[in-house]
Design a protein around this motif. Sequence first.
Motif, PDB file in Angstrom:
ATOM      1  N   ARG A  84     -26.596 -66.050  53.288  1.00 13.80           N
ATOM      2  CA  ARG A  84     -25.820 -65.705  53.759  1.00 13.80           C
ATOM      3  C   ARG A  84     -26.436 -64.442  54.608  1.00 13.80           C
ATOM      4  O   ARG A  84     -25.993 -63.883  55.163  1.00 13.80           O
ATOM      5  CB  ARG A  84     -24.902 -64.861  52.725  1.00 13.80           C
ATOM      6  CG  ARG A  84     -23.996 -65.544  52.127  1.00 13.80           C
ATOM      7  CD  ARG A  84     -23.104 -65.064  50.381  1.00 13.80           C
ATOM      8  NE  ARG A  84     -24.289 -64.796  49.603  1.00 13.80           N
ATOM      9  CZ  ARG A  84     -23.798 -64.814  48.276  1.00 13.80           C
ATOM     10  NH1 ARG A  84     -22.498 -63.601  48.351  1.00 13.80           N
ATOM     11  NH2 ARG A  84     -25.102 -64.320  47.553  1.00 13.80           N
ATOM     12  N   TYR A  86     -28.570 -63.309  57.236  1.00 11.48           N
ATOM     13  CA  TYR A  86     -29.048 -64.235  58.296  1.00 11.48           C
ATOM     14  C   TYR A  86     -30.561 -63.360  59.411  1.00 11.48           C
ATOM     15  O   TYR A  86     -30.391 -64.967  59.631  1.00 11.48           O
ATOM     16  CB  TYR A  86     -28.065 -63.172  59.581  1.00 11.48           C
ATOM     17  CG  TYR A  86     -27.994 -63.301  61.070  1.00 11.48           C
ATOM     18  CD1 TYR A  86     -27.787 -64.819  61.134  1.00 11.48           C
ATOM     19  CD2 TYR A  86     -28.182 -62.555  61.963  1.00 11.48           C
ATOM     20  CE1 TYR A  86     -27.942 -64.973  62.970  1.00 11.48           C
ATOM     21  CE2 TYR A  86     -28.853 -62.806  63.254  1.00 11.48           C
ATOM     22  CZ  TYR A  86     -28.460 -64.124  63.867  1.00 11.48           C
ATOM     23  OH  TYR A  86     -28.834 -64.067  65.437  1.00 11.48           O
ATOM     24  N   HIS A  87     -30.713 -62.248  58.706  1.00  6.93           N
ATOM     25  CA  HIS A  87     -32.423 -62.633  59.771  1.00  6.93           C
ATOM     26  C   HIS A  87     -33.231 -63.206  58.771  1.00  6.93           C
ATOM     27  O   HIS A  87     -34.057 -63.851  59.423  1.00  6.93           O
ATOM     28  CB  HIS A  87     -32.645 -60.933  59.326  1.00  6.93           C
ATOM     29  CG  HIS A  87     -31.910 -60.211  60.040  1.00  6.93           C
ATOM     30  ND1 HIS A  87     -31.747 -59.747  61.272  1.00  6.93           N
ATOM     31  CD2 HIS A  87     -30.995 -59.306  59.231  1.00  6.93           C
ATOM     32  CE1 HIS A  87     -31.045 -59.854  61.590  1.00  6.93           C
ATOM     33  NE2 HIS A  87     -30.463 -58.956  61.508  1.00  6.93           N
ATOM     34  N   SER A  90     -32.527 -67.179  60.101  1.00  7.64           N
ATOM     35  CA  SER A  90     -33.104 -66.922  60.818  1.00  7.64           C
ATOM     36  C   SER A  90     -34.501 -67.426  61.424  1.00  7.64           C
ATOM     37  O   SER A  90     -34.896 -67.955  61.667  1.00  7.64           O
ATOM     38  CB  SER A  90     -32.798 -66.181  62.278  1.00  7.64           C
ATOM     39  OG  SER A  90     -31.374 -65.899  62.244  1.00  7.64           O
ATOM     40  N   ARG A 126     -19.420 -67.092  55.944  1.00  5.43           N
ATOM     41  CA  ARG A 126     -20.050 -66.345  56.631  1.00  5.43           C
ATOM     42  C   ARG A 126     -21.524 -67.385  56.756  1.00  5.43           C
ATOM     43  O   ARG A 126     -22.587 -68.019  58.205  1.00  5.43           O
ATOM     44  CB  ARG A 126     -21.242 -65.363  55.445  1.00  5.43           C
ATOM     45  CG  ARG A 126     -21.323 -64.415  55.739  1.00  5.43           C
ATOM     46  CD  ARG A 126     -21.238 -63.932  56.716  1.00  5.43           C
ATOM     47  NE  ARG A 126     -22.050 -63.956  58.000  1.00  5.43           N
ATOM     48  CZ  ARG A 126     -21.246 -63.032  59.406  1.00  5.43           C
ATOM     49  NH1 ARG A 126     -19.842 -62.510  59.038  1.00  5.43           N
ATOM     50  NH2 ARG A 126     -22.009 -63.538  60.445  1.00  5.43           N
ATOM     51  N   THR A 127     -21.851 -68.686  55.726  1.00  5.87           N
ATOM     52  CA  THR A 127     -23.127 -69.052  56.498  1.00  5.87           C
ATOM     53  C   THR A 127     -23.362 -70.019  57.290  1.00  5.87           C
ATOM     54  O   THR A 127     -24.062 -69.948  57.480  1.00  5.87           O
ATOM     55  CB  THR A 127     -23.596 -69.481  54.380  1.00  5.87           C
ATOM     56  OG1 THR A 127     -22.515 -70.663  54.856  1.00  5.87           O
ATOM     57  CG2 THR A 127     -23.744 -69.333  53.424  1.00  5.87           C
ATOM     58  N   ASN A 130     -23.705 -68.019  60.548  1.00  2.00           N
ATOM     59  CA  ASN A 130     -24.628 -67.789  60.158  1.00  2.00           C
ATOM     60  C   ASN A 130     -26.009 -68.754  60.660  1.00  2.00           C
ATOM     61  O   ASN A 130     -26.659 -68.688  61.043  1.00  2.00           O
ATOM     62  CB  ASN A 130     -25.437 -66.810  59.025  1.00  2.00           C
ATOM     63  CG  ASN A 130     -25.534 -66.212  59.097  1.00  2.00           C
ATOM     64  OD1 ASN A 130     -24.960 -65.129  59.441  1.00  2.00           O
ATOM     65  ND2 ASN A 130     -25.674 -64.915  57.109  1.00  2.00           N
ATOM     66  N   ASP A 133     -25.661 -69.727  64.651  1.00  2.14           N
ATOM     67  CA  ASP A 133     -26.394 -68.681  65.856  1.00  2.14           C
ATOM     68  C   ASP A 133     -27.300 -68.164  65.522  1.00  2.14           C
ATOM     69  O   ASP A 133     -28.377 -68.894  66.848  1.00  2.14           O
ATOM     70  CB  ASP A 133     -25.723 -67.164  65.574  1.00  2.14           C
ATOM     71  CG  ASP A 133     -25.702 -65.768  66.296  1.00  2.14           C
ATOM     72  OD1 ASP A 133     -24.831 -66.561  67.227  1.00  2.14           O
ATOM     73  OD2 ASP A 133     -26.355 -65.106  66.469  1.00  2.14           O
TER      74      ASP A 133
END
Length: 348
Positions: A84, A86-87, A90, A126-127, A130, A133
């Motif tokens: 969950r 995102y950063h 990534s 949400r996951t 993320n 993206d």
Amino acid sequence: MNQIKGRRILLIGGCGFIGHNMALRLKELGAEVSVIDGLSINNVLAFSSMEHDVVNRELYLHFLNQRQEMLRRAGIQVLIQDARDYHALSRLVALVNPQVVVHLAAVSHANKSNKDPYSTFDHSFRTLENALDACRKTVEHFIYFSSSLVYGHFEGGMVSEDSHCEPLGIYGALKFGGEKLVIAYNQAFGMDYTIIRPSALYGPRCVSRRVGQVFIENALRGTEISIQGDGSDKLDFTCIDDLVAGMTRVIESPNARNEVFNMTYGAACSLKTMADLIEEHFPGVQAKYVPKDKLMPDRGTLCMDKAKKLLDFTPSWPLERGFPEYIKWYKSLPAELFSTGSKSVMYG
Ligand SMILES: NC(=O)c1ccc[n+]([C@@H]2O[C@H](COP(=O)([O-])OP(=O)(O)OC[C@H]3O[C@@H](n4cnc5c(N)ncnc54)[C@H](O)[C@@H]3O)[C@@H](O)[C@H]2O)c1
């Protein structure tokens, strides 16, 4: 063909039931496998933090620890991270630099999802957003685990990938929404995808308490088994080995790109048939009939013709072959791992 050997494959939600089995097989085939998992949903942290009288807590923690140990022994990189964030996700995707990403993270039960939509959206949708993206610039192939529940009621008892989808309840709606999001990322950014629709999996080290697992555990303890409805409801029960074999074809075959596949055994069996198999292996076990969950659609067979034709994949574990193996595995476990009590059954 895309060779599995040497391929960098990342499984998000890869410490789960499907994920750890896939990771082990792909590693055996020579892939460079990495796993990202938060371990907090239907996994070690959830069971560790539960009160002590939760049914089968010790047994399930044993299975979950076994999974981690098997991944460790196989030399698979396991990165503990909540997807969950995102950063953080990534950064890990950039670190692993995978060619293929398989997104499995979710609240993987229809019943739990209907009771807790907020958490289900977070861990499932949400996951997924993320992950899409984080992957869209560098990943060659994004594989999304959807579900047979996107179809809703199966018209005529059988569905193929182009059947109309009319999901019932939170889980199916989020899975269907997830499929649309995956396709949208392909439209907007050109990232290749495959959407997988599995159903009613069973096999060693599962902790999801789907119907077959609860039947076996109750029979082992000598308690009765509960059948939802009148026993005529049919599900396309699928052995984990068939799913994993099908998934290797999805990764290998260029024909899998930008397609949706049913990934099941391909022939539904009734709950009564499953109960009869239990009776064969546990003579004298009692069955009772209870009302069916109103948000559980009437299902049946997911046609496997498309996977046969495009992926050259034919499942080989009918229930009559796979379920007795699963029972045998349960019977080989130390008796002290079992506690008493019973809880709800998952039909997802
Ligand atoms: N098992 C089945 O019969 C079945 C049937 C249809 C669809 N599916 C789908 O396949 C996928 C995998 O199913 P499964 O049976 O392995 O489920 P599972 O519950 O065993 O595994 C899911 C994994 O995702 C992880 N996870 C959840 N939220 C996360 C988050 N926020 N960050 C990181 N990790 C997170 C969990 O810790 C868990 O290890 C799911 O999307 C499920 O909905 C499963």
